[in-house]
Design an enzyme around this catalytic site. Sequence first.
Site, PDB file in Angstrom:
ATOM      1  N   GLN A  21      83.963  32.615  29.406  1.00 61.35           N
ATOM      2  CA  GLN A  21      82.561  33.056  29.447  1.00 61.35           C
ATOM      3  C   GLN A  21      81.972  32.994  28.040  1.00 61.35           C
ATOM      4  OE1 GLN A  21      82.040  36.741  32.147  1.00 61.35           O
ATOM      5  NE2 GLN A  21      84.163  36.824  31.452  1.00 61.35           N
ATOM      6  N   ASN A  22      82.811  32.776  27.060  1.00 65.58           N
ATOM      7  CA  ASN A  22      82.363  32.822  25.670  1.00 65.58           C
ATOM      8  C   ASN A  22      81.649  31.526  25.287  1.00 65.58           C
ATOM      9  OD1 ASN A  22      83.675  35.242  25.671  1.00 65.58           O
ATOM     10  ND2 ASN A  22      85.515  34.463  24.672  1.00 65.58           N
ATOM     11  N   VAL A  23      80.705  31.667  24.391  1.00 65.10           N
ATOM     12  CA  VAL A  23      79.929  30.502  23.934  1.00 65.10           C
ATOM     13  C   VAL A  23      80.276  30.179  22.484  1.00 65.10           C
ATOM     14  CG1 VAL A  23      78.031  31.047  25.510  1.00 65.10           C
ATOM     15  CG2 VAL A  23      77.980  31.959  23.183  1.00 65.10           C
ATOM     16  N   HIS A  52      79.418  29.452  30.360  1.00 68.01           N
ATOM     17  CA  HIS A  52      78.091  29.889  29.902  1.00 68.01           C
ATOM     18  C   HIS A  52      77.561  29.032  28.768  1.00 68.01           C
ATOM     19  CE1 HIS A  52      79.360  34.120  31.477  1.00 68.01           C
ATOM     20  NE2 HIS A  52      79.011  33.310  32.457  1.00 68.01           N
ATOM     21  N   CYS A  67      61.998  17.258  26.538  1.00 65.85           N
ATOM     22  CA  CYS A  67      62.581  15.995  27.032  1.00 65.85           C
ATOM     23  C   CYS A  67      64.009  16.189  27.529  1.00 65.85           C
ATOM     24  CB  CYS A  67      62.552  14.944  25.906  1.00 65.85           C
ATOM     25  SG  CYS A  67      63.676  15.340  24.549  1.00 65.85           S
ATOM     26  N   CYS A  85      62.025  19.633  18.674  1.00 71.01           N
ATOM     27  CA  CYS A  85      62.559  18.286  18.941  1.00 71.01           C
ATOM     28  C   CYS A  85      61.596  17.250  18.374  1.00 71.01           C
ATOM     29  CB  CYS A  85      62.669  18.136  20.466  1.00 71.01           C
ATOM     30  SG  CYS A  85      63.175  16.505  21.022  1.00 71.01           S
ATOM     31  N   GLY A 107      90.128  40.136  28.268  1.00 65.06           N
ATOM     32  CA  GLY A 107      89.002  40.568  27.440  1.00 65.06           C
ATOM     33  C   GLY A 107      87.637  40.401  28.056  1.00 65.06           C
ATOM     34  N   ASN A 167      93.475  44.053  28.719  1.00 63.11           N
ATOM     35  CA  ASN A 167      92.257  44.695  28.232  1.00 63.11           C
ATOM     36  C   ASN A 167      92.644  46.097  27.743  1.00 63.11           C
ATOM     37  OD1 ASN A 167      89.652  45.938  28.041  1.00 63.11           O
ATOM     38  ND2 ASN A 167      88.856  44.364  29.422  1.00 63.11           N
TER      39      ASN A 167
HETATM   40  C1  BV8 Z   1      73.702  33.437  37.958  1.00 65.34           C
HETATM   41  C2  BV8 Z   1      75.602  33.339  27.418  1.00 65.34           C
HETATM   42  C3  BV8 Z   1      73.083  32.321  39.905  1.00 65.34           C
HETATM   43  C4  BV8 Z   1      74.469  33.794  26.604  1.00 65.34           C
HETATM   44  C5  BV8 Z   1      76.041  35.025  29.134  1.00 65.34           C
HETATM   45  C6  BV8 Z   1      69.913  41.138  38.417  1.00 65.34           C
HETATM   46  C7  BV8 Z   1      68.954  40.376  37.786  1.00 65.34           C
HETATM   47  C8  BV8 Z   1      69.242  39.094  37.269  1.00 65.34           C
HETATM   48  C9  BV8 Z   1      70.529  38.581  37.416  1.00 65.34           C
HETATM   49  C10 BV8 Z   1      71.475  39.362  38.054  1.00 65.34           C
HETATM   50  C11 BV8 Z   1      71.183  40.616  38.558  1.00 65.34           C
HETATM   51  N1  BV8 Z   1      72.325  41.124  39.119  1.00 65.34           N
HETATM   52  C12 BV8 Z   1      73.322  40.217  38.989  1.00 65.34           C
HETATM   53  C13 BV8 Z   1      72.809  39.149  38.375  1.00 65.34           C
HETATM   54  C14 BV8 Z   1      73.526  37.948  38.053  1.00 65.34           C
HETATM   55  C15 BV8 Z   1      73.816  37.959  36.552  1.00 65.34           C
HETATM   56  C16 BV8 Z   1      74.773  39.109  36.259  1.00 65.34           C
HETATM   57  O1  BV8 Z   1      75.944  39.011  36.559  1.00 65.34           O
HETATM   58  N2  BV8 Z   1      74.248  40.191  35.641  1.00 65.34           N
HETATM   59  C17 BV8 Z   1      75.121  41.320  35.378  1.00 65.34           C
HETATM   60  C18 BV8 Z   1      74.897  41.803  33.943  1.00 65.34           C
HETATM   61  C19 BV8 Z   1      74.828  42.399  36.411  1.00 65.34           C
HETATM   62  N3  BV8 Z   1      74.451  36.700  36.309  1.00 65.34           N
HETATM   63  C20 BV8 Z   1      73.688  35.644  35.985  1.00 65.34           C
HETATM   64  O2  BV8 Z   1      72.492  35.697  35.826  1.00 65.34           O
HETATM   65  C21 BV8 Z   1      74.439  34.330  35.871  1.00 65.34           C
HETATM   66  N4  BV8 Z   1      73.745  33.340  36.652  1.00 65.34           N
HETATM   67  O3  BV8 Z   1      74.100  34.386  38.587  1.00 65.34           O
HETATM   68  O4  BV8 Z   1      73.149  32.309  38.530  1.00 65.34           O
HETATM   69  C22 BV8 Z   1      71.678  32.584  40.231  1.00 65.34           C
HETATM   70  C23 BV8 Z   1      70.664  32.125  39.401  1.00 65.34           C
HETATM   71  C24 BV8 Z   1      69.352  32.359  39.770  1.00 65.34           C
HETATM   72  C25 BV8 Z   1      69.069  33.068  40.935  1.00 65.34           C
HETATM   73  C26 BV8 Z   1      70.113  33.540  41.734  1.00 65.34           C
HETATM   74  C27 BV8 Z   1      71.421  33.309  41.382  1.00 65.34           C
HETATM   75  C28 BV8 Z   1      74.453  33.868  34.431  1.00 65.34           C
HETATM   76  C29 BV8 Z   1      75.340  34.786  33.645  1.00 65.34           C
HETATM   77  C30 BV8 Z   1      75.536  34.182  32.251  1.00 65.34           C
HETATM   78  C31 BV8 Z   1      74.823  35.025  31.246  1.00 65.34           C
HETATM   79  N5  BV8 Z   1      75.134  34.513  29.908  1.00 65.34           N
HETATM   80  N6  BV8 Z   1      76.298  34.512  27.924  1.00 65.34           N
HETATM   81  C32 BV8 Z   1      74.948  34.304  25.284  1.00 65.34           C
HETATM   82  O5  BV8 Z   1      76.171  34.464  25.079  1.00 65.34           O
HETATM   83  O6  BV8 Z   1      74.072  34.547  24.455  1.00 65.34           O
HETATM   84  S1  BV8 Z   1      76.962  36.318  29.698  1.00 65.34           S
HETATM   85  C33 BV8 Z   1      77.615  37.229  28.427  1.00 65.34           C
HETATM   86  O7  BV8 Z   1      78.363  38.269  29.054  1.00 65.34           O
HETATM   87  C34 BV8 Z   1      78.641  36.504  27.567  1.00 65.34           C
HETATM   88  O8  BV8 Z   1      78.895  35.182  27.938  1.00 65.34           O
HETATM   89  C35 BV8 Z   1      79.896  37.313  27.809  1.00 65.34           C
HETATM   90  O9  BV8 Z   1      81.031  36.577  27.677  1.00 65.34           O
HETATM   91  C36 BV8 Z   1      79.640  37.712  29.199  1.00 65.34           C
HETATM   92  C37 BV8 Z   1      80.507  38.704  29.854  1.00 65.34           C
HETATM   93  O10 BV8 Z   1      80.728  39.746  28.966  1.00 65.34           O
HETATM   94  P1  BV8 Z   1      82.252  39.929  28.517  1.00 65.34           P
HETATM   95  O11 BV8 Z   1      82.771  38.614  28.073  1.00 65.34           O
HETATM   96  O12 BV8 Z   1      82.996  40.609  29.601  1.00 65.34           O
HETATM   97  O13 BV8 Z   1      82.102  40.827  27.246  1.00 65.34           O
HETATM   98  P2  BV8 Z   1      81.863  42.396  27.233  1.00 65.34           P
HETATM   99  O14 BV8 Z   1      81.347  42.752  25.880  1.00 65.34           O
HETATM  100  O15 BV8 Z   1      81.073  42.796  28.443  1.00 65.34           O
HETATM  101  O16 BV8 Z   1      83.321  43.013  27.430  1.00 65.34           O
HETATM  102  C38 BV8 Z   1      84.296  42.778  26.432  1.00 65.34           C
HETATM  103  C39 BV8 Z   1      85.605  43.257  27.034  1.00 65.34           C
HETATM  104  O17 BV8 Z   1      86.636  42.973  26.099  1.00 65.34           O
HETATM  105  C40 BV8 Z   1      85.636  44.750  27.285  1.00 65.34           C
HETATM  106  O18 BV8 Z   1      86.188  44.983  28.567  1.00 65.34           O
HETATM  107  C41 BV8 Z   1      86.578  45.285  26.199  1.00 65.34           C
HETATM  108  O19 BV8 Z   1      87.349  46.384  26.660  1.00 65.34           O
HETATM  109  C42 BV8 Z   1      87.465  44.099  25.980  1.00 65.34           C
HETATM  110  N7  BV8 Z   1      88.060  44.022  24.638  1.00 65.34           N
HETATM  111  C43 BV8 Z   1      87.562  44.497  23.457  1.00 65.34           C
HETATM  112  N8  BV8 Z   1      88.423  44.192  22.456  1.00 65.34           N
HETATM  113  C44 BV8 Z   1      89.456  43.512  23.017  1.00 65.34           C
HETATM  114  C45 BV8 Z   1      89.231  43.402  24.393  1.00 65.34           C
HETATM  115  N9  BV8 Z   1      90.081  42.781  25.221  1.00 65.34           N
HETATM  116  C46 BV8 Z   1      91.213  42.271  24.680  1.00 65.34           C
HETATM  117  N10 BV8 Z   1      91.499  42.336  23.359  1.00 65.34           N
HETATM  118  C47 BV8 Z   1      90.656  42.948  22.500  1.00 65.34           C
HETATM  119  N11 BV8 Z   1      90.953  43.010  21.199  1.00 65.34           N
HETATM  120 ZN    ZN Z   2      62.464  16.662  23.158  1.00 61.53          ZN
END
Ligand code: BV8
Ligand code: ZN
Length: 239
Positions: A101-103, A119, A130, A148, A187, A213
Amino acid sequence: MGTSTERVRERLHRAERPVVLTGAGISAESGVPTFRGNDGLWRNHRAEELATPEAFRRDPKLVWEFYDWRRRLLSEVRPNRAHYALVRIEEEKRHFSIITQNVDGLHSLAGSRDVVELHGNIWRIRCTGCGREEEDRNVPLKEIPPRCGCGGLLRPGVVWFGEMLPAGAINRAYELVEATDFMLVIGTSGVVQPAASFATMAKQRSAFVAEINPERTPISPFMDEVINGKAGDMLPQIV
Ligand code: BV8
Ligand code: ZN
């Protein structure tokens, strides 16, 4: 027998088609702020507020300042032991894929070859006019917001909330999830869909599923094994 780490190592050893799903937590030990941790704020904005098409339409300059800040930070970080442990698994197993999920691009930078970037990637930028997409590693960006040659506004090549995932990536991810006999979820807070459902999908197809995690997550109850610890500490013990 033994600890959850030993059981996961044993199952990984026997796995034919292991798959790993990673989230921001695997990059945390490289110094990259996670999304939902208390380090997930930028100028008092949460990432979710800025990682949306609406935020970009409303204020492309602010959204690009957020991404420029992340790109600058990422340009100084390196993969950590957890990333490299996954490279070793790839070298040892005939079939092995990472769905991330990481970018941040850190899996590829560490040397992983089969990486599905669900993602998108923060180093890619795409023209909203374009559609031209290219890699841009300029830190800082030459102009904000970048434009662009066609005059169109450029956007980060990442998937925002409410946006569809790239067809290639999501199809490949579903293929892998359906075929796997072993999934390790590392993670991720397990809240963002569709990635958060992959582990339960794999489990429904009788795959062995485990999680690394330091905290419990909404998907922990579905896991065959939960390893409560940091990726950088636990993964090298498994590999
Ligand atoms: C989609 C790119 C189909 C950008 C990201 C209501 C309204 C609108 C949308 C929704 C809604 N309800 C549900 C949705 C769908 C939505 C969604 O899921 N929302 C959630 C928040 C409820 N999803 C989408 O919109 C997706 N598209 O569904 O399309 C669709 C489309 C249109 C119409 C209908 C359907 C698109 C989702 C992609 C979003 N983009 N990133 C950017 O990065 O700038 S997501 C973003 O969150 C990152 O990519 C990140 O990776 C991702 C998930 O977060 P995590 O990776 O889990 O990170 P987080 O901080 O949350 O947790 C870290 C974890 O690590 C913790 O558990 C922690 O304990 C642990 N940790 C900490 N340290 C360590 C560790 N683990 C191990 N070792 C360590 N040392
Ligand atoms: Zn262009």
